[in-house]
Design an enzyme around this catalytic site. Structure first.
Site, PDB file in Angstrom:
ATOM      1  CB  ILE A  12      -5.696  -3.929   2.621  1.00 42.88           C
ATOM      2  CG1 ILE A  12      -6.807  -4.293   1.665  1.00 42.88           C
ATOM      3  CG2 ILE A  12      -4.653  -3.049   1.953  1.00 42.88           C
ATOM      4  CD1 ILE A  12      -7.673  -3.116   1.259  1.00 42.88           C
ATOM      5  CG  HIS A  72      -0.083   2.569  11.183  1.00 42.13           C
ATOM      6  ND1 HIS A  72      -0.042   3.821  10.600  1.00 42.13           N
ATOM      7  CD2 HIS A  72       0.695   1.775  10.395  1.00 42.13           C
ATOM      8  CE1 HIS A  72       0.725   3.780   9.518  1.00 42.13           C
ATOM      9  NE2 HIS A  72       1.190   2.550   9.370  1.00 42.13           N
TER      10      HIS A  72
HETATM   11  P1  AMP Z   1       2.695   2.401   6.602  1.00 40.07           P
HETATM   12  O1  AMP Z   1       3.592   2.310   5.415  1.00 40.07           O
HETATM   13  O2  AMP Z   1       3.391   2.017   7.872  1.00 40.07           O
HETATM   14  O3  AMP Z   1       1.993   3.728   6.695  1.00 40.07           O
HETATM   15  O4  AMP Z   1       1.629   1.274   6.399  1.00 40.07           O
HETATM   16  C1  AMP Z   1       0.332   1.471   5.975  1.00 40.07           C
HETATM   17  C2  AMP Z   1      -0.301   0.121   5.841  1.00 40.07           C
HETATM   18  O5  AMP Z   1      -1.709   0.284   5.698  1.00 40.07           O
HETATM   19  C3  AMP Z   1       0.169  -0.706   4.642  1.00 40.07           C
HETATM   20  O6  AMP Z   1       0.736  -1.933   5.113  1.00 40.07           O
HETATM   21  C4  AMP Z   1      -1.099  -0.935   3.825  1.00 40.07           C
HETATM   22  O7  AMP Z   1      -1.145  -2.213   3.238  1.00 40.07           O
HETATM   23  C5  AMP Z   1      -2.179  -0.745   4.873  1.00 40.07           C
HETATM   24  N1  AMP Z   1      -3.483  -0.313   4.367  1.00 40.07           N
HETATM   25  C6  AMP Z   1      -3.751   0.715   3.540  1.00 40.07           C
HETATM   26  N2  AMP Z   1      -5.073   0.817   3.330  1.00 40.07           N
HETATM   27  C7  AMP Z   1      -5.665  -0.159   4.063  1.00 40.07           C
HETATM   28  C8  AMP Z   1      -7.009  -0.576   4.273  1.00 40.07           C
HETATM   29  N3  AMP Z   1      -8.037   0.055   3.677  1.00 40.07           N
HETATM   30  N4  AMP Z   1      -7.244  -1.619   5.085  1.00 40.07           N
HETATM   31  C9  AMP Z   1      -6.215  -2.267   5.682  1.00 40.07           C
HETATM   32  N5  AMP Z   1      -4.924  -1.918   5.536  1.00 40.07           N
HETATM   33  C10 AMP Z   1      -4.643  -0.885   4.734  1.00 40.07           C
END
Ligand code: AMP
Length: 117
Positions: free
Chosen positions: A33, A103
């Site tokens: 996102i 992820h």
């Molecule tokens: P991390 O810091 O590795 O846990 O990354 C989490 C990622 O999830 C970040 O890059 C956010 O931008 C992404 N994120 C959070 N909420 C959403 C969402 N609803 N849809 C897509 N990506 C998301």
């Protein structure tokens, strides 16, 4: 301890929408996102796992291998194999992990340089 209410669990359950790149019964790949590069895809296995170590140690090697094979297929589908890409998985506090469901970030479509996520 896995939090069933984390945002990626809700995305897997279809309670929160996402821009899907690829999905099957085991894995989901979707657009981040808040992209940090032209192509920024997140890949998640659908099993309950908090981070990389939890996934690797908690699930059969076939489940793990399948996830990474699917990631490679997505990379092929995105057309970034030839020019290159970066895969990142943040884990825990020091790793800067925000969402507690394992992820990978797939970054590409441009030179990533020193950018980290
Ligand atoms: P991390 O810091 O590795 O846990 O990354 C989490 C990622 O999830 C970040 O890059 C956010 O931008 C992404 N994120 C959070 N909420 C959403 C969402 N609803 N849809 C897509 N990506 C998301």
């Amino acid at each position: 301890m896995y939090d069933n209410n984390n945002i990626f669990a809700k995305i897997i359950d279809g309670k929160i929408p996402c821009k899907k790149i690829y999905e099957d019964k085991d894995v989901l790949f979707f657009e981040d996102i808040n992209p940090v590069s032209k192509i920024h895809i997140l890949g998640i296995p659908k099993v309950k796992c908090v981070d990389f170590s939890d996934f690797i140690s908690g699930y059969h090697k076939d489940v793990v291998a399948n996830f990474f094979q699917k990631a490679d297929e997505v990379i092929e589908k995105l057309g970034i194999k030839e020019n290159g890409y970066r895969i990142i998985s943040n884990s825990g506090v020091d790793g800067g992990q925000e969402v507690p469901h394992f992820h990978i970030h797939i970054l590409g479509g441009e030179k990533i340089g020193a950018k980290i996520r």
